[in-house]
Design an enzyme around this catalytic site. Sequence first.
Site, PDB file in Angstrom:
ATOM      1  N   ARG A 153       0.851  -1.188   0.000  1.00 49.15           N
ATOM      2  CA  ARG A 153       0.000   0.000   0.000  1.00 49.15           C
ATOM      3  C   ARG A 153       0.883   1.233   0.000  1.00 49.15           C
ATOM      4  O   ARG A 153       1.864   1.298   0.743  1.00 49.15           O
ATOM      5  CB  ARG A 153      -0.862   0.046   1.268  1.00 49.15           C
ATOM      6  N   SER A 177     -11.934  -6.322  -0.966  1.00 48.17           N
ATOM      7  CA  SER A 177     -12.353  -6.108   0.433  1.00 48.17           C
ATOM      8  C   SER A 177     -13.867  -6.150   0.525  1.00 48.17           C
ATOM      9  O   SER A 177     -14.557  -5.483  -0.252  1.00 48.17           O
ATOM     10  CB  SER A 177     -11.896  -4.732   0.929  1.00 48.17           C
ATOM     11  N   LYS A 237      -6.368   1.464  10.848  1.00 46.58           N
ATOM     12  CA  LYS A 237      -7.376   2.056   9.977  1.00 46.58           C
ATOM     13  C   LYS A 237      -8.559   2.431  10.858  1.00 46.58           C
ATOM     14  O   LYS A 237      -9.485   1.632  11.056  1.00 46.58           O
ATOM     15  CB  LYS A 237      -7.782   1.015   8.914  1.00 46.58           C
TER      16      LYS A 237
END
Lengths: 214, 214
Positions: free
Chosen positions: A43, A112, A141
């Site tokens: 990421r 996801s 997150k």
Amino acid sequence: MADKHADYSVYLVTENYDSHCSDQYMTKIKQALEGGISLLQLRAKHASSKVFYELAEELKSMAHACNVPLIINDRVDIALAVDADGIHVGQDDLPAGKVRKIIGPDKILGVSCSTVEEAIKAEQDGADYLGCGSVFPTKTKSDATMIELDELKRIKENVSIPVVAIGGITEENVNELLKRNVDGIAVVSAILSQPDVKKAAKILNEKMKKAGSL
Amino acid sequence: MADKHADYSVYLVTENYDSHCSDQYMTKIKQALEGGISLLQLRAKHASSKVFYELAEELKSMAHACNVPLIINDRVDIALAVDADGIHVGQDDLPAGKVRKIIGPDKILGVSCSTVEEAIKAEQDGADYLGCGSVFPTKTKSDATMIELDELKRIKENVSIPVVAIGGITEENVNELLKRNVDGIAVVSAILSQPDVKKAAKILNEKMKKAGSL
Ligand code: NI
């Protein structure tokens, strides 16, 4: 490395790349690979495309040296540019069906999901695996949607592709997931924020192997 | 719309998309299209991939309705997902050669350059046109590299592909560029920040047409 039957057991998702700590970032990922992670996702949401591309090239070499496939988060163009093993998209990224058309049949596509509906749709759209969470509260997150462990079980019952649990997973709570028959766990801080990164990866790897042989 | 001999004369580059003013954003672009821009580039650096994708779909319809090609800034995956007419990359984006391999021969590839060396490299890497600037100081991109008008002339002499000048161009200073034989001007605020967007596009269009027929 084009084998789509990837081992999802210990799936390391990197923190968003921060160029200010790039040495430390690389060292930790190398240690995690040595410790036995089975899959690596990069990421780098805030990096320029150039930096993301160069980073992906470097991580691909590192991962492939350990026979670990590299998955790119969100950026299909970066995955194509470095010929990564796969791509992972969330519900705010390109639609999974579009991504499958762009990447062709051979690259791994992960999606996801936090509901049974999203999971069924993702499988129909061509996903090879699902990332489902957050299964536990997470600091990595803070805006993450939570998913009940029962919903995770329902997802597992409604799709035939591997289901990877993500979000707030630790060495301590991982057993709760193994009871739900997940195919793997995706972790960030459970490996990268530990004092001994290699050892943390190794312990999770052993727990997952033991669960798989039950 | 796959004609690679695009008309670069009045090339509108959008401001980075801001979802808080999306109605106004769309209205202005529509007015600019009606006013006679010849090419449209979508920038949306801070948008999610999903928002960028949906926006690109919408602008493609709007642009094609006016026979104007749509170019996507930076994100090759978005360009592929919506089958845009082309992609524009800067020096901090994916390498132009990689982009050409990913998009194939038919899509337009533009590359930002500020030196003769970058320009020659871009042409070798498969660029169809160059975006060169900033030719004048600009508020839109405060960190922009400046380029001397003489360097612009040298670039023009050293490549055979169209050269589009960008950065701080206004109705007032555009004549200075036309003397340097640029193939087009790329503008943001000279159109989008004017009280009458359509009229601003029309005036620039007429200036460029007149220069072309000298
Ligand atoms: Ni491979």
